[in-house]
Design an enzyme around this catalytic site. Structure first.
Site, mmCIF file in Angstrom:
data_model
loop_
_atom_site.group_PDB
_atom_site.id
_atom_site.type_symbol
_atom_site.label_atom_id
_atom_site.label_comp_id
_atom_site.label_asym_id
_atom_site.label_seq_id
_atom_site.Cartn_x
_atom_site.Cartn_y
_atom_site.Cartn_z
ATOM 1 N N ARG A 1 -11.469 15.785 6.852
ATOM 2 C CA ARG A 1 -12.251 16.215 5.687
ATOM 3 C C ARG A 1 -13.663 16.619 6.098
ATOM 4 O O ARG A 1 -14.256 15.996 6.975
ATOM 5 C CB ARG A 1 -12.359 15.082 4.654
ATOM 6 C CG ARG A 1 -11.044 14.655 4.057
ATOM 7 C CD ARG A 1 -11.281 13.682 2.901
ATOM 8 N NE ARG A 1 -10.046 13.062 2.486
ATOM 9 C CZ ARG A 1 -9.788 11.747 2.594
ATOM 10 N NH1 ARG A 1 -10.701 10.921 3.089
ATOM 11 N NH2 ARG A 1 -8.635 11.262 2.196
ATOM 12 N N GLU B 1 -8.243 -5.006 5.052
ATOM 13 C CA GLU B 1 -8.042 -4.716 3.633
ATOM 14 C C GLU B 1 -6.861 -5.504 3.056
ATOM 15 O O GLU B 1 -6.902 -5.930 1.908
ATOM 16 C CB GLU B 1 -7.836 -3.209 3.442
ATOM 17 C CG GLU B 1 -9.142 -2.447 3.625
ATOM 18 C CD GLU B 1 -8.960 -0.953 3.856
ATOM 19 O OE1 GLU B 1 -8.589 -0.590 4.990
ATOM 20 O OE2 GLU B 1 -9.175 -0.175 2.924
ATOM 21 N N HIS C 1 -12.626 3.140 -0.482
ATOM 22 C CA HIS C 1 -12.675 2.123 0.590
ATOM 23 C C HIS C 1 -13.389 0.856 0.118
ATOM 24 O O HIS C 1 -13.906 0.095 0.934
ATOM 25 C CB HIS C 1 -13.451 2.633 1.837
ATOM 26 C CG HIS C 1 -12.785 3.725 2.597
ATOM 27 N ND1 HIS C 1 -13.508 4.701 3.250
ATOM 28 C CD2 HIS C 1 -11.485 3.985 2.842
ATOM 29 C CE1 HIS C 1 -12.672 5.531 3.853
ATOM 30 N NE2 HIS C 1 -11.440 5.125 3.631
ATOM 31 N N ASN D 1 0.874 -1.168 0.000
ATOM 32 C CA ASN D 1 0.000 0.000 0.000
ATOM 33 C C ASN D 1 0.916 1.223 0.000
ATOM 34 O O ASN D 1 1.462 1.592 1.026
ATOM 35 C CB ASN D 1 -0.882 -0.039 1.255
ATOM 36 C CG ASN D 1 -1.868 1.111 1.313
ATOM 37 O OD1 ASN D 1 -1.784 2.042 0.504
ATOM 38 N ND2 ASN D 1 -2.787 1.051 2.257
ATOM 39 N N ARG E 1 -2.496 -2.084 -3.555
ATOM 40 C CA ARG E 1 -3.700 -1.274 -3.395
ATOM 41 C C ARG E 1 -3.577 -0.107 -4.371
ATOM 42 O O ARG E 1 -2.600 0.640 -4.335
ATOM 43 C CB ARG E 1 -3.788 -0.743 -1.970
ATOM 44 C CG ARG E 1 -4.943 0.208 -1.811
ATOM 45 C CD ARG E 1 -4.939 0.865 -0.463
ATOM 46 N NE ARG E 1 -6.119 1.689 -0.333
ATOM 47 C CZ ARG E 1 -6.142 2.845 0.318
ATOM 48 N NH1 ARG E 1 -5.061 3.291 0.912
ATOM 49 N NH2 ARG E 1 -7.255 3.547 0.402
#
Ligand code: AMP
Length: 416
Positions: free
Chosen positions: A258, A401, A197, A24, A108
């Protein structure tokens, strides 16, 4: 009667490649995990952060044999040096990347646009397409591409697989995926809702069905991935039908830094009245908003502590976070028509019992409730936190993940 002895009976079979390295790659960091796909166990994991700075750091954790984590500090110049350092650490554990036991490297990749709805073996053409998507993922895709190129240089013979964050959401109907703006402008610039996601939403929705003892095709699930980044998705019969992130990860829930949903007019208002540039506004909404913008902290543990001490700004930030979450639970209940389960996952969703309690409070009309003592249980396992009488199961389902990327990668390239 005699039977000829076949070759494979007379000689020891070579070990089939069975390990997958998951990478990742972020703009200044690389996370990695090495898994043994025979039993899907983890062999080692690591993180290289602050790549390119004087204060780079690598933490490598061997996950077999009880060895302690090892740390390196000091400048790691670039992604190539980072991956080489990780490879050295793995080799020191007898898990070198030159091993014939390594079957593939799974990457990823944040943005796969509309083209990639499934994990894909990376060819030159695939890499070009990931590059073509840089304008819609300017922060993420370049780092992912660097990670892929570095890994290819290290093991050019090995299959490299891209697993896209957007892939699970490509099943969204046009009604959910399109913004209500001029169609020609939208299409010319590939403006639509892609969602992110996805690897987590796919894994958690499947695990939730498993927890209910049902097939994914039979159940409708709302997944709430609440980490530092946060997104909700509505999953009908195993397929995503709506999700809260959009063209970029900025849309939707209130996140650590965010804003999530906002009137788009705020952006041109800021330009006109505050003289802010597009880049200034980008930084404001992505880095200086959400929980951190509201109260100065983005760690839910710290926010809860401040609330306990009577801090009003922290309390308001929490309320705004929960209000948005509730709105999405309500909206996705309407989108799905019938909801079988709500699943909380990621750092906040898995650990912050007060968030789960507050988000579900008052939703009895929707068939949702949380049992206080079940909600207080801490565990790494998927678990139900709703009382037996509730029509909708409320669950905590830890995401993974890396395992999902390894599974998808191995399914594509591993031998049966
Ligand atoms: P993630 O992006 O999934 O790694 O989630 C990171 C976030 O999870 C942190 O910023 C915290 O807000 C939150 N978090 C992690 N551990 C806890 C905890 N024990 N209690 C509450 N929140 C937590």
């Amino acid at each position: 009667m005699t039977f000829p002895v076949t070759d494979h009976e007379s000689t020891a079979a070579p070990v089939e490649p069975h390990r997958v390295l998951v990478l990742n790659s972020g703009s200044s960091s690389v996370k990695y995990q090495l898994l043994d796909m025979r039993d899907r166990s983890r062999l080692a994991s690591g993180l290289v952060e602050r790549i390119g700075e004087e204060t780079s750091r690598l933490v490598h954790t061997p996950l077999t044999g009880g060895a302690e984590p090892r740390e390196r500090t000091g400048r790691i110049a670039d992604h190539t040096a980072a991956l080489e350092a990780a490879a050295e650490e793995l080799a020191a554990d007898g898990l070198g990347l030159d091993s014939p036991e390594l079957a593939a490297i799974g990457h990823r990749v944040v943005h796969g646009g509309l083209r990639f709805s499934a994990p894909t073996v990376i060819t030159d053409e695939v890499l070009k397409e990931i590059e073509r998507l840089v304008p819609v993922a300017p922060l993420h895709n370049p780092a992912n591409i660097t990670g892929i190129r570095t890994a290819q240089a290290l093991r050019p013979d090995l299959p490299q697989v891209a697993v896209f964050d957007t892939a699970f959401h490509t099943t969204m109907p046009e009604a959910a995926a399109r913004y209500a703006i001029d169609v020609e402008t939208a299409d010319a610039h590939r403006i639509r809702r892609y969602g992110f996601h996805g690897t987590s939403h796919a894994y958690v929705s499947r695990k939730t069905a498993e927890l209910l003892g049902r097939a994914p095709e039979e159940v409708n699930i709302i997944v709430l991935h609440l980490g530092n980044g946060a997104s909700a998705s509505a999953v009908a019969g195993g397929r995503c039908v709506d999700t809260s992130m959009g063209l970029t990860p900025l849309e939707g829930l209130v996140m650590g830094t965010r804003s999530g949903d906002i009137d788009p007019a705020v952006t041109f208002h800021l330009k006109r009245v505050a003289g802010m540039s597009a880049d200034d506004i980008d930084v404001l909404l992505n880095k200086r908003s959400g929980l951190v913008g509201l109260c100065g902290d983005n760690d839910m543990r710290v926010i809860r502590r401040r609330i306990d001490e009577g801090d009003e700004r922290a309390a308001l930030a929490f309320d705004i976070y929960i209000h948005r979450l509730k709105k999405y639970i309500g909206a996705y209940t309407a989108v799905l028509g019938r909801v079988d389960a709500v699943a909380f996952t990621a750092g906040v969703g898995e650990n912050a019992a007060p968030v789960r309690e507050a988000a579900i409070a008052g939703l009895e009309q929707l068939g949702m409730a949380v049992d206080a003592s079940l909600n207080a249980v801490r565990s790494e396992e998927p678990r139900l936190i709703s009382p037996e009488y509730a029509r909708v199961a409320v669950a905590v389902v830890p995401t993974d993940e890396e395992l999902e990327i390894a599974d998808q990668t191995f399914a594509l390239v591993g031998r049966p």
